[in-house]
Design an enzyme around this catalytic site. Structure first.
Site, mmCIF file in Angstrom:
data_model
loop_
_atom_site.group_PDB
_atom_site.id
_atom_site.type_symbol
_atom_site.label_atom_id
_atom_site.label_comp_id
_atom_site.label_asym_id
_atom_site.label_seq_id
_atom_site.Cartn_x
_atom_site.Cartn_y
_atom_site.Cartn_z
ATOM 1 N N ASP A 112 48.295 -79.030 31.027
ATOM 2 C CA ASP A 112 47.630 -79.448 32.252
ATOM 3 C C ASP A 112 46.177 -79.793 31.939
ATOM 4 O O ASP A 112 45.462 -78.991 31.327
ATOM 5 C CB ASP A 112 47.666 -78.316 33.290
ATOM 6 C CG ASP A 112 48.304 -78.749 34.599
ATOM 7 O OD1 ASP A 112 47.811 -79.726 35.169
ATOM 8 O OD2 ASP A 112 49.278 -78.115 35.030
ATOM 9 N N ASP A 219 45.712 -83.437 36.303
ATOM 10 C CA ASP A 219 45.503 -82.926 37.654
ATOM 11 C C ASP A 219 44.565 -83.843 38.440
ATOM 12 O O ASP A 219 43.598 -84.376 37.892
ATOM 13 C CB ASP A 219 44.893 -81.523 37.540
ATOM 14 C CG ASP A 219 44.817 -80.780 38.852
ATOM 15 O OD1 ASP A 219 45.889 -80.529 39.438
ATOM 16 O OD2 ASP A 219 43.703 -80.454 39.280
ATOM 17 N N GLU A 278 48.647 -86.739 38.616
ATOM 18 C CA GLU A 278 48.894 -86.252 39.974
ATOM 19 C C GLU A 278 48.145 -87.164 40.930
ATOM 20 O O GLU A 278 46.925 -87.148 40.996
ATOM 21 C CB GLU A 278 48.400 -84.813 40.122
ATOM 22 C CG GLU A 278 48.636 -84.249 41.513
ATOM 23 C CD GLU A 278 47.939 -82.918 41.743
ATOM 24 O OE1 GLU A 278 48.473 -82.101 42.509
ATOM 25 O OE2 GLU A 278 46.852 -82.704 41.169
ATOM 26 N N HIS A 355 54.678 -76.401 41.282
ATOM 27 C CA HIS A 355 53.964 -75.155 41.551
ATOM 28 C C HIS A 355 53.208 -75.168 42.865
ATOM 29 O O HIS A 355 52.666 -74.142 43.272
ATOM 30 C CB HIS A 355 52.974 -74.884 40.415
ATOM 31 C CG HIS A 355 51.914 -75.935 40.299
ATOM 32 N ND1 HIS A 355 52.193 -77.226 39.898
ATOM 33 C CD2 HIS A 355 50.584 -75.895 40.542
ATOM 34 C CE1 HIS A 355 51.074 -77.928 39.905
ATOM 35 N NE2 HIS A 355 50.092 -77.153 40.287
ATOM 36 N N ASP A 356 53.145 -76.314 43.533
ATOM 37 C CA ASP A 356 52.360 -76.452 44.765
ATOM 38 C C ASP A 356 53.212 -76.540 46.017
ATOM 39 O O ASP A 356 52.693 -76.868 47.087
ATOM 40 C CB ASP A 356 51.474 -77.704 44.689
ATOM 41 C CG ASP A 356 50.228 -77.500 43.844
ATOM 42 O OD1 ASP A 356 49.800 -76.343 43.684
ATOM 43 O OD2 ASP A 356 49.677 -78.495 43.351
#
Length: 610
Positions: A112, A219, A278, A355-356
């Site tokens: 990440d 990200d 993202e 994960h969100d």
């Protein structure tokens, strides 16, 4: 796709298909995956110990969520040292072992990349806030106060952050505000400063690429370029001091320049290291295309969130006030991004968990009974496994992990975003809003995806030692109904077994499922999701029929027949390739007209006698 350009590892954006198009990616949230040392917190050695499990599942690339040094106020998305490992995860040597262990298994590893912001404990920010004349002052975004007509100090703009509250925090030492799109502990880096950008490239990217990682999930990739005139956002929520303002920082004026620079200075020199971004608040294909057009040489692919955000009340005010939606809306989003690729040189991702977000089987499936849970988890697997693009799975998705039980209270929720919205509701004093926010959290909260992985039916589900208190409570389902890896490994027709089969078929029929053209059937139907996939070169076709309901459904009543939908020509026949049903349930499946509750099937055209 027509006029499509590709990039390979030697010659740039021309030549053979890159590996990542056909690859299966698997996201590991390290705190919750596997604890090797009994401290209740997952770690890198724990992940290494289960790489064979991932390889046997069919995974090609592991995406590891942040494991860097961090105060952990946002579970590692607040980094205080990009070149160090948070000690509960392990050491740099452990990461080196992980890289080598993945490569030994012909798997790749991506990390990440969190470079929109740092922790407020990062040395860069400590220098920046030390004085207005510090050389790193301009590495973050600082602005003087404004004052209202009564002389009260107010922030530079009225923007609302993603975690509730303003995007600006006052710093007493230097008497200015700093910008943070997320928590006040996550100050935004100033990408307008070239020295800051170069430090990002060197310290956060080249450092890890030199150690052998294969690329990055990037990200918040479209938030680096802000509007530098810093206007107030329009008042869309009257009476609220902070207003949604994503247009002030998403897809900003220099964003493509910044990403191309990242590509040219870092990713391309490192064998075209993988980049998947993202991309939030970017719902139009025309907005997404510049990021992933091969001709633009920016990103390999991105995550677009229109479908996975279904049910939320928006990204800002009232995000967790759940909004029901029909199946036709979900299907419309899927169709938009499946057909997005046609006639372009772009590529896309396929995913329904990360994960969100809450767990897919709890959001898009049915957990009202064990039978419906299994059927809907398999139907979701078949849906995801037959869509065009690169497939991303999230840990536990392959065994059908569910949201927290509804009876768990707010004390089990740990996430800073969840707590920010809940506390905001409590502060309103509106009991109805509090109840509705809690109900929304039970469906949508990020916490659900972060429960410990369910390896077996022992205490703590094999995530950690039986006498250890894990950092998050283990789901009750780990101990019943076979909802863990050990039980499902012993059952070839389990959800886990089905995922393995689907992933094998996805690669065997890659021209259809990974690269095929998508044609939507019955777009307005609120129970059946039906589409045709067609191989661009071979002309082979697949019909995917998914019953997204707990009731039996008939294709014939919708005017659809399998042979006609497949366009079977003389000498061809439709054959059932796969069904979600267990073998004992398949009696009578020769008749394709009726689907049982939460049943999915795929038919493919074959030459007769083949």
């Amino acid at each position: 796709m027509a006029d499509q350009l590709h990039h390979d590892n030697q010659d740039g954006w021309v030549g053979k298909e890159p590996y990542w198009k056909d690859a299966v990616f698997y996201q590991v949230y390290p705190a919750s995956f596997k604890d090797s040392n009994g401290d209740g917190w997952g770690d890198i050695p724990g992940l290494i110990s289960e790489l064979d499990y991932l390889r046997d599942l069919g995974v090609d690339v592991v995406w590891l969520s942040p494991m860097f040094e961090s105060p952990q106020k946002d579970m590692g998305y607040d980094i205080s040292d990009y070149q160090a490992v948070y000690d509960r995860y392990g050491t740099l040597a452990d990461v080196d072992t992980l890289i080598a262990s993945c490569h030994d298994r012909n798997m790749k590893l991506i990390l990440d990349l969190v470079v929109n912001h740092t922790s407020d404990e990062h040395p860069w920010f400590k220098e920046s806030r030390s004085s207005k004349t510090n050389p790193k002052r301009d590495w973050y975004i600082w602005k003087p106060a404004r004052y209202d007509p009564d002389g009260n100090r107010i922030p530079p703009t009225n923007w609302r952050s993603y975690f509730a509250g303003p995007t600006w925090t006052w710093d007493d030492n230097t008497q200015e505000y700093y910008l943070h799109l997320y928590g006040s502990f996550q100050p935004d880096l100033n990408w307008e400063n070239p020295s800051c950008r170069e430090a990002i490239y060197q310290d956060t990217m080249r450092f890890w690429l030199d150690r052998g990682v294969d690329g990055f999930r990037i990200d918040t990739v479209n938030k680096y370029s802000k509007r530098t005139d810093f206007p107030d956002a329009p008042i869309t929520f009257p009476g609220q001091p902070n207003q949604p303002a994503a247009e002030m920082w998403c897809n900003g004026p220099r964003i493509h320049e910044f990403i191309r620079e990242m590509q040219e200075k870092v990713l391309t020199p490192y064998n075209h290291a993988l980049s998947v971004g993202e991309l939030s608040n970017t719902p139009l294909p025309s907005q997404v295309l510049p990021y992933v057009s091969a001709a633009n040489r920016e990103l390999d692919m991105v995550f677009e969130f229109s479908m996975i955000r279904l049910g939320t009340g928006g990204a800002f005010h009232g995000k967790y006030l759940y909004q029901p939606y029909p199946l036709s809306e979900l299907k419309a989003h899927v169709a938009t991004w499946q057909t997005f690729l046609e006639g372009t040189d772009a590529w896309h991702t396929v995913f329904c968990e990360n994960h969100d977000n809450g767990r897919a089987v709890s959001r898009f499936g049915d957990t009202s009974s064990h039978k419906n849970w299994e059927g809907s988890a398999k139907t979701i697997a078949l849906w995801q496994g037959t869509l065009t693009g690169t497939l991303f799975l999230y840990q536990g998705q392959e065994i059908g992990m569910m949201n927290m039980p509804r009876g768990w209270g707010i004390e089990e929720y740990k996430d800073c975003e969840s707590m920010g919205f809940y506390e905001e509701a409590v502060a309103s004093g509106d009991q109805d809003r509090i109840a509705k926010t809690m109900d929304g959290l039970r469906i949508l909260a990020r916490d659900h995806s972060r429960l410990p992985f369910q390896w077996d039916g022992s205490a703590n589900a094999g995530f950690t030692g039986e006498n250890v208190v894990p950092w998050m409570r283990v789901h009750d389902s780990a101990f019943e109904d076979g909802l863990n890896v050990k039980a499902q490994k012993e059952d070839e027709e389990s959800v886990l077994g089905f995922y393995k089969t689907v992933l094998k078929l996805r690669k065997e029929y890659g021209e259809l499922f990974v690269h095929g053209a998508f044609r939507h059937l019955l777009p307005e139907d609120e129970a059946l999701f039906v589409y045709v996939k067609e191989g661009v070169e071979s002309g082979r076709r697949a019909l995917v029929v998914l019953n997204f309901s707990a009731e039996e459904q008939a294709l014939s009543s919708r005017g659809v027949t399998v042979a006609r939908a497949l366009g079977c020509e003389e000498g061809e026949e439709a054959r059932l390739l796969i069904t979600t049903l267990r073998e004992r349930e398949r009696l009578g499946i020769e008749s394709p007209e009726r689907l049982r509750p939460w049943e999915g099937r795929v038919y493919v055209n074959f030459a007769e006698g083949a």
